[in-house]
Scaffold this motif. Sequence first.
Motif, short mmCIF file in Angstrom:
data_model
loop_
_atom_site.label_atom_id
_atom_site.label_comp_id
_atom_site.label_asym_id
_atom_site.label_seq_id
_atom_site.Cartn_x
_atom_site.Cartn_y
_atom_site.Cartn_z
N LEU A 110 0.89 -1.15 0.00
CA LEU A 110 0.00 0.00 0.00
C LEU A 110 0.93 1.21 0.00
O LEU A 110 1.74 1.36 0.91
CB LEU A 110 -0.88 -0.02 1.26
N TYR A 111 0.83 2.03 -1.05
CA TYR A 111 1.80 3.12 -1.15
C TYR A 111 1.27 4.22 -2.07
O TYR A 111 0.12 4.18 -2.51
CB TYR A 111 3.15 2.57 -1.66
N TRP A 112 2.15 5.18 -2.36
CA TRP A 112 1.77 6.36 -3.13
C TRP A 112 2.20 6.23 -4.59
O TRP A 112 3.27 5.73 -4.90
CB TRP A 112 2.38 7.59 -2.48
N ASN A 113 1.37 6.74 -5.47
CA ASN A 113 1.53 6.47 -6.90
C ASN A 113 2.86 6.94 -7.49
O ASN A 113 3.49 6.23 -8.27
CB ASN A 113 0.36 7.09 -7.69
N GLY A 114 3.30 8.14 -7.15
CA GLY A 114 4.54 8.65 -7.73
C GLY A 114 5.75 7.82 -7.37
O GLY A 114 6.63 7.57 -8.20
N ALA A 115 5.80 7.39 -6.12
CA ALA A 115 6.92 6.57 -5.66
C ALA A 115 6.94 5.23 -6.40
O ALA A 115 8.01 4.70 -6.75
CB ALA A 115 6.82 6.33 -4.16
N ILE A 116 5.76 4.70 -6.69
CA ILE A 116 5.68 3.43 -7.42
C ILE A 116 5.97 3.64 -8.90
O ILE A 116 6.55 2.77 -9.56
CB ILE A 116 4.30 2.77 -7.19
N PHE A 117 5.61 4.79 -9.43
CA PHE A 117 6.00 5.15 -10.79
C PHE A 117 7.52 5.06 -10.92
O PHE A 117 8.06 4.45 -11.86
CB PHE A 117 5.50 6.58 -11.07
N ARG A 118 8.22 5.63 -9.96
CA ARG A 118 9.68 5.62 -9.98
C ARG A 118 10.23 4.20 -9.85
O ARG A 118 11.23 3.84 -10.49
CB ARG A 118 10.22 6.51 -8.86
N ALA A 119 9.56 3.38 -9.05
CA ALA A 119 9.98 1.98 -8.91
C ALA A 119 9.79 1.24 -10.23
O ALA A 119 10.66 0.45 -10.65
CB ALA A 119 9.18 1.30 -7.81
N ARG A 120 8.67 1.49 -10.90
CA ARG A 120 8.39 0.82 -12.18
C ARG A 120 9.40 1.19 -13.26
O ARG A 120 9.76 0.37 -14.11
CB ARG A 120 6.97 1.18 -12.62
N LEU A 121 9.90 2.42 -13.22
CA LEU A 121 10.92 2.83 -14.18
C LEU A 121 12.20 2.02 -14.01
O LEU A 121 12.96 1.82 -14.97
CB LEU A 121 11.22 4.32 -14.04
N GLU A 122 12.44 1.53 -12.80
CA GLU A 122 13.61 0.69 -12.52
C GLU A 122 13.31 -0.80 -12.69
O GLU A 122 14.20 -1.60 -12.99
CB GLU A 122 14.09 0.94 -11.08
N ASN A 123 12.04 -1.16 -12.50
CA ASN A 123 11.64 -2.57 -12.53
C ASN A 123 10.27 -2.69 -13.20
O ASN A 123 9.24 -2.45 -12.56
CB ASN A 123 11.59 -3.13 -11.11
N PRO A 124 10.20 -3.05 -14.47
CA PRO A 124 8.94 -3.09 -15.22
C PRO A 124 7.89 -4.05 -14.66
O PRO A 124 6.71 -3.96 -15.04
CB PRO A 124 9.38 -3.53 -16.63
N ASP A 125 8.27 -4.97 -13.77
CA ASP A 125 7.30 -5.89 -13.18
C ASP A 125 6.41 -5.20 -12.15
O ASP A 125 5.37 -5.74 -11.77
CB ASP A 125 8.02 -7.07 -12.50
N VAL A 126 6.82 -4.04 -11.69
CA VAL A 126 6.05 -3.32 -10.67
C VAL A 126 4.90 -2.56 -11.32
O VAL A 126 5.10 -1.76 -12.24
CB VAL A 126 6.95 -2.35 -9.89
N LYS A 127 3.69 -2.82 -10.86
CA LYS A 127 2.50 -2.15 -11.39
C LYS A 127 1.72 -1.50 -10.24
O LYS A 127 1.80 -1.94 -9.09
CB LYS A 127 1.59 -3.15 -12.11
N TYR A 128 0.94 -0.48 -10.60
CA TYR A 128 0.17 0.27 -9.60
C TYR A 128 -1.33 0.08 -9.84
O TYR A 128 -1.80 0.25 -10.97
CB TYR A 128 0.52 1.76 -9.67
N GLY A 129 -2.06 -0.27 -8.79
CA GLY A 129 -3.49 -0.50 -8.90
C GLY A 129 -4.31 0.47 -8.07
O GLY A 129 -3.85 0.97 -7.03
#
Length: 341
Positions: free
Chosen positions: A221-240
Motif C-alpha cells: 500500500l503506497y503512493w503512486n509517484g513513488a511506485i511510478f519511480r519503482a516501475r521505471l527501474e523494474n517493469p514488473d512493478v505495477k500500480y493499482g
Amino acid sequence: MRQPIAALAMLLATTSLAMAEGELQLFNWGNYTSPELLAKFEAETGIKVTVTDYDSNDTALAKIEAGGHGFDLVVPSANYVPIWVEKGLVTELDLSKIPNHKNIAAEWMNVDYDPGRKYSIPWQWGTTGMAVNQSVYSGDINTSAIFLDPPPELVGKVNVTPEMNDVLALATMYMGGQPCSEDAELMKKVRDKLLEAKPKWQSMDYGMTEKMAANDVMASLYWNGAIFRARLENPDVKYGYPKEGFILWMDQVMLLKDAQNVEEAYKFLDFIAVPENAAMISAFARYANGIAGSDAFMPADMKDAPEIVIPAELKDKGVFMSTCTGKAQEYITAIWTELQK
C-alpha cells in the motif's frame, strides 16, 4: 592597513547576517524534493535551501509542536492543514509577496481545507493505492484485498505504509464504509480485519521506491509517484487503484509561525508557483502538481503513465482525504494504536 577593531566587528556581523538571510530551512517528506529545483533556486536567488526529511504527517507535526526545530517551511497533507492552522503553528500568507499565486489551478484554489489558499501553496498531489510485482502475482491489483486479504502468492511479501489515515481510510472503504466513519460497528469490523491481516504482512515501512524496484518487497500500500519511480527501474512493478475505494491527496507548503528566514521563504513559495518550476518538482517525484500551465514542461512519460492517469471506470472510486474529527478520529487512533502492538 588593518581595519579598526570596531569596524572589523561590524563587518563580520554584517557578513554573518547576510549569510543568514541567504538560507532557508525546508522540512519535507523524504525523497520528495528535486535537487535540480533547489540548484535553480539558489542560482537565481543566492538562497541556499537545506532540506530535512520526515516520513509521516504525524512525525512532522510532533517535531514542530515540540519547538526548537529551526525550520521555515513544512509540507503537510491536505487533511492535516486545518490541524496546523488550529494549533497556530503556521502563519497566514501575505499574498502580495507571492505574485505567482495566480498560477494555482482553479480546481486547487478554493479547497475546503484552505479556502482561497490563504495558508498554503500546492506542492504535489496523487493517490494512495496498491503496488504489486506481477512476476509474483498476476491477478487483480485494483483491490485493497492485496493487503487486507492477501492472495497466497503474496502472503508474507506485503508492505503497508505506516501512514495512519491512509491505511484506515482504505480499510474502511474495503469494509463498505467511507473515511472518517463514526459507525462503531463498522469500525470494529475494520479493526478486526486489520488485526487479522497484519500477520500476513512483511513489514510496515517506507522507502518502497527502492525496495520494490529491488524485489525486496512484492506488494505495498503506497503512493503512486513513488511506485511510478519503482516501475521505471523494474517493469514488473505495477500500480493499482482499489475498486473498493482509494485516496486522493495533496501536499502543500506552509510558512511556519516561528520561521526565521521569512523573506527567503516567500521567495521560495513564489518560485514553486512558476509552471516550469512546478514541473521540475513533478519530474523528480513523479506526482502531478497544482500549478496551471506546468503540463507543458512535464516529462513526456508522465502524460499517459498508469500511475498518473486513473482508469475511467475507477475514477469515481477516488475519495479526497479529509480531516477526521470527533469519534471518527478516536476510532482511527485507537485502532492504529492496537495495530502497532
